[in-house]
Scaffold this motif. Sequence first.
Motif, PDB file in Angstrom:
ATOM      1  N   LYS A  98     -10.634   6.770  -5.485  1.00  0.00           N
ATOM      2  CA  LYS A  98      -9.789   5.946  -6.351  1.00  0.00           C
ATOM      3  C   LYS A  98     -10.331   4.517  -6.448  1.00  0.00           C
ATOM      4  O   LYS A  98     -10.419   3.941  -7.533  1.00  0.00           O
ATOM      5  N   GLU A 145      -2.760   9.356   2.219  1.00  0.00           N
ATOM      6  CA  GLU A 145      -3.850   9.968   1.465  1.00  0.00           C
ATOM      7  C   GLU A 145      -5.094  10.121   2.322  1.00  0.00           C
ATOM      8  O   GLU A 145      -5.381   9.267   3.159  1.00  0.00           O
ATOM      9  N   ASP A 186      -0.423   4.371  -0.300  1.00  0.00           N
ATOM     10  CA  ASP A 186      -1.259   5.545  -0.110  1.00  0.00           C
ATOM     11  C   ASP A 186      -1.619   5.756   1.354  1.00  0.00           C
ATOM     12  O   ASP A 186      -2.734   6.159   1.677  1.00  0.00           O
ATOM     13  N   ARG A 200      -8.826   8.306  -1.315  1.00  0.00           N
ATOM     14  CA  ARG A 200      -8.593   6.874  -1.513  1.00  0.00           C
ATOM     15  C   ARG A 200      -9.894   6.156  -1.882  1.00  0.00           C
ATOM     16  O   ARG A 200      -9.890   5.281  -2.753  1.00  0.00           O
ATOM     17  N   ASP A 245       0.841  -1.184   0.000  1.00  0.00           N
ATOM     18  CA  ASP A 245       0.000   0.000   0.000  1.00  0.00           C
ATOM     19  C   ASP A 245       0.878   1.236   0.000  1.00  0.00           C
ATOM     20  O   ASP A 245       1.674   1.453   0.911  1.00  0.00           O
TER      21      ASP A 245
END
Length: 387
Positions: A58, A50, A47, A55, A45
Amino acid sequence: MWHLTLNRRERLTHDRNGFSEKSRTQLKRSGILKMAITGAETMVDEDHGEPFVLRATKIAAVVALYWFISITMVFLNSYLLDNKDLNAPLFVTFYQCLVSVGLCGLMQLLSMIKPDFVNVPAVNFQLKTSREVLPLSIVFIGMITFNNLCLKYVGVAFYTIGRSLSTVFNVLLSFIILKQSTSLQALVCCGIILGGFWLGVDQEGLAGSLSWSGVFFGVLASACVSLNAIYTKKVMPAVDGSIWKLSYYNNINACLLFIPLILVFGELGQLSRFNRLTDLKFWGMMTVGGVFGFAIGYVTGLQIKFTSPLTHNVSGTAKACAQTVIAVVYNSSSKSFLWWTSNMMVLGGSSAYTWVKSREMQKTTRKAPQEPDKEKLLQGEKGDAGV
């Protein structure tokens, strides 16, 4: 002794952290596309920092992309195979494999030109490797051919039911070929799927729209899907464990094997009488179908990257449900309550099976590291006692 144990733990922690950092760096360099086409199921991972909203956006976008490409591919194949003027399902499938080979070559070219954007291993065709992959390619041909024939005869609405026995065949063939046992919970899930399948066939027959040819091809396609997974494991060493290389050789072998099949089943005569061979729209649709078939591997890896393998399977089940609803609404069909119940049984049983197998894998993963640690501890105790 305690000082020595602490030093060992510090070294192990340092090695693990070093490996983790190295893995993150390599994964960042390779990017999403490499993960998708090399068969990796998870990625580190990247992110953590974020915001949740970004997220979540996304993830929603990736899932929507997977749904769009997968559902569009099914409807597009249904449109191409339902062509009344061209009864040549083998040729349609052959052309899609040909497009996949061309896209594999294009990806390798882009990898040489833009290695930071596309990172795929270079593949030099070798006849020996092609022969080793051939058994899988034969199963692969059966899988995609029977899959398309099922779609041709039953349509999109009944497609989920017609192709629902892959999980059941996976359990059966794993026991017969690989001698792998299955838990009672997983067998109960398979029973639910089988019940949904028979109920769906019964309701389709009562509605007067049942195609036994479509059901037959669907069952064969389900069996080939399971065989494809088993043979994939067997031939992996021949391609150095690379899904990308396997796909490359598989599609080349398939293209070569389809040519005599097209001749034997008389599809060449069908093509010669087809009046749209010079129609750019027809070839455009055929090419788009091949591109979507190639792209499904990429978006599958992308969805797994942003969610998890379990979530991907659940998403695929929900997608199949949405696909069925869209087909029924699009065709203005009227389905009985039991017909919908059969679909829910198949989808529910498939989701439950995925959950059960995921739990079993987690338990196996937790137990596996403990045994070597216990062995090391016993060895350490023996050593200390000897001193």
